[in-house]
Design an enzyme around this catalytic site. Structure first.
Site, PDB file in Angstrom:
ATOM      1  N   ARG A  66       0.842  -1.184   0.000  1.00 22.38           N
ATOM      2  CA  ARG A  66       0.000   0.000   0.000  1.00 22.38           C
ATOM      3  C   ARG A  66       0.880   1.238   0.000  1.00 22.38           C
ATOM      4  O   ARG A  66       1.932   1.291   0.638  1.00 22.38           O
ATOM      5  CB  ARG A  66      -0.947   0.008   1.207  1.00 22.38           C
ATOM      6  CG  ARG A  66      -2.127  -0.944   1.042  1.00 22.38           C
ATOM      7  CD  ARG A  66      -3.033  -0.504  -0.099  1.00 22.38           C
ATOM      8  NE  ARG A  66      -4.139  -1.420  -0.368  1.00 22.38           N
ATOM      9  CZ  ARG A  66      -4.138  -2.334  -1.327  1.00 22.38           C
ATOM     10  NH1 ARG A  66      -3.070  -2.478  -2.097  1.00 22.38           N
ATOM     11  NH2 ARG A  66      -5.184  -3.115  -1.521  1.00 22.38           N
ATOM     12  N   HIS A 103      -0.674   0.471 -10.427  1.00 19.71           N
ATOM     13  CA  HIS A 103      -1.375  -0.478  -9.545  1.00 19.71           C
ATOM     14  C   HIS A 103      -1.824  -1.726 -10.324  1.00 19.71           C
ATOM     15  O   HIS A 103      -2.985  -2.137 -10.262  1.00 19.71           O
ATOM     16  CB  HIS A 103      -2.580   0.189  -8.878  1.00 19.71           C
ATOM     17  CG  HIS A 103      -2.973  -0.475  -7.578  1.00 19.71           C
ATOM     18  ND1 HIS A 103      -3.459   0.217  -6.512  1.00 19.71           N
ATOM     19  CD2 HIS A 103      -2.957  -1.784  -7.190  1.00 19.71           C
ATOM     20  CE1 HIS A 103      -3.722  -0.608  -5.512  1.00 19.71           C
ATOM     21  NE2 HIS A 103      -3.414  -1.840  -5.897  1.00 19.71           N
TER      22      HIS A 103
END
Length: 365
Positions: free
Chosen positions: A280, A328
């Site tokens: 993250r 991502h």
């Protein structure tokens, strides 16, 4: 329409079976079965068979293309199809529904949670459930997508490591220069230590792949324990950063991990480490990364996740020569993976058994 066709087929099959049975009895001289009585018996049996099949109503709220078809296919291939009918209902943004079971993208469905009063179980189609954790509702069970991302993440991590050499090779190729000497000094993977922040199912797969290359694997976690693929798991962050040649962050975003690598923490790396972030983005700030690169603590940073996504055009990371950016995509949710886990969990749900990959929304993982 599919449900109606299956019901009609069940009626025809049951009717045919009863008629055949009646004819067999008549032929054996065990009774007189008129066409009318056979037809009546067939109809009654068919209706009983249809009524006995339980309808499972499921809500779908996802942007994953082809997910509904994969769910229906996985359901038909499961043991559930013998006694259940699947009724899938598409739930759009902001739509209300009475469904108790929901398969959804967390970011897409979070705005509709208040309009789902009977929700009892939500299967996330993503690994991360931050959007749901940030919502105040807690009266339902939540499971995350897991067990399928490890191989994808491993490919990304080792691709990033090998890319360093290929970039250098490209440099010499563009200059039409035959230059073997710089590559004779590069270390072998079997001489390197891979430090992984996090030791869950994804890090364990990455560590096992690293062991196949002969690497030493060192994991960082909140407590010391044995985990498949790791030579050691410790709760000492500076030790992992200092001993690792390559540092891979796979930690989720929680109150304990946000900002973990800020405030000079990366100085413990020493000199010239490669940092790969597939966990993250808020585990480390942009300023902390730029400082580590400029000070030489890191020789490069491969970043797939960011505190703000999409990454703003004003970010200094776009232009830093030591940074490689991906949007991502280190691991993506394939519809077949999502569907298979959902149906496996649906079997457990209907049997009243514990679900796989349960999430504690208060902890965020």
């Amino acid at each position: 329409r599919q449900t109606a066709r299956r019901a009609a087929a069940a009626k025809r099959a049951a009717r045919a079976g009863v008629v055949a049975r009646c004819c067999w009895l008549s032929g054996r001289g065990l009774g007189s079965a008129s066409s009318a009585s056979c037809a009546a018996a067939a109809t009654a049996t068919a209706m009983q068979a249809v009524v006995a099949r339980r309808t499972v109503r499921v809500g779908l709220c996802s942007n994953i293309a082809g997910l509904r078809g994969e769910v229906e296919k996985a359901f038909q291939a499961s043991r559930l199809s013998a006694g259940h009918e699947l009724a899938a209902e598409e739930i759009g943004d902001g739509c209300a529904s009475e469904v108790e079971i929901l398969l959804a993208d967390p970011g897409k469905v979070v705005g509709s949670l208040e309009r789902l009063p009977k929700l009892r179980w939500l299967q996330s189609s993503w690994a991360g459930i931050n959007a749901l954790a940030g919502h105040g509702r807690r009266d339902y069970k939540c499971t995350r997508l897991a067990g399928c991302f490890g191989p994808q993440m491993s490919e990304f991590v080792f691709g990033a490591m090998f890319d360093e050499d290929w970039r250098r090779l490209r440099y010499y190729q563009e200059r039409e220069e035959w230059a073997p000497e710089p590559f004779k000094k590069r270390p072998r993977l079997s001489d390197l230590t891979l430090g992984i922040l996090g030791v869950g199912d994804i890090p364990s797969v990455i560590a096992q792949r690293a062991k196949a290359f002969g690497m030493r694997t060192l994991g960082f976690a909140s407590r010391v324990r044995e985990v498949p693929g790791f030579d050691d798991v410790v709760a000492d962050l500076p030790r992992v950063l200092g001993e690792a040649d390559v540092v891979v962050n796979v930690l989720p975003s929680t109150a304990e991990t946000r900002g973990l690598l800020n405030n000079g923490a990366l100085k413990a790396c020493g000199t010239g480490k490669l940092f790969i972030n597939v966990g993250r983005g808020d585990v480390v700030s942009e300023d902390a990364l730029v400082e580590a690169l400029d000070e030489g603590w890191l020789r490069g940073a491969v970043l797939d996740v960011f505190a703000t996504e999409p990454l703003p055009g004003t970010s200094a990371l776009w232009r830093h020569p030591g940074v490689r950016i991906s949007p991502h995509i280190a691991a993506v949710s394939y519809p077949s993976d999502v569907a298979q886990l959902f149906v496996a969990n649906l079997e457990l749900w209907l049997d009243g058994k514990p679900l796989r990959y349960m999430v504690d929304l208060d902890k965020g993982y």
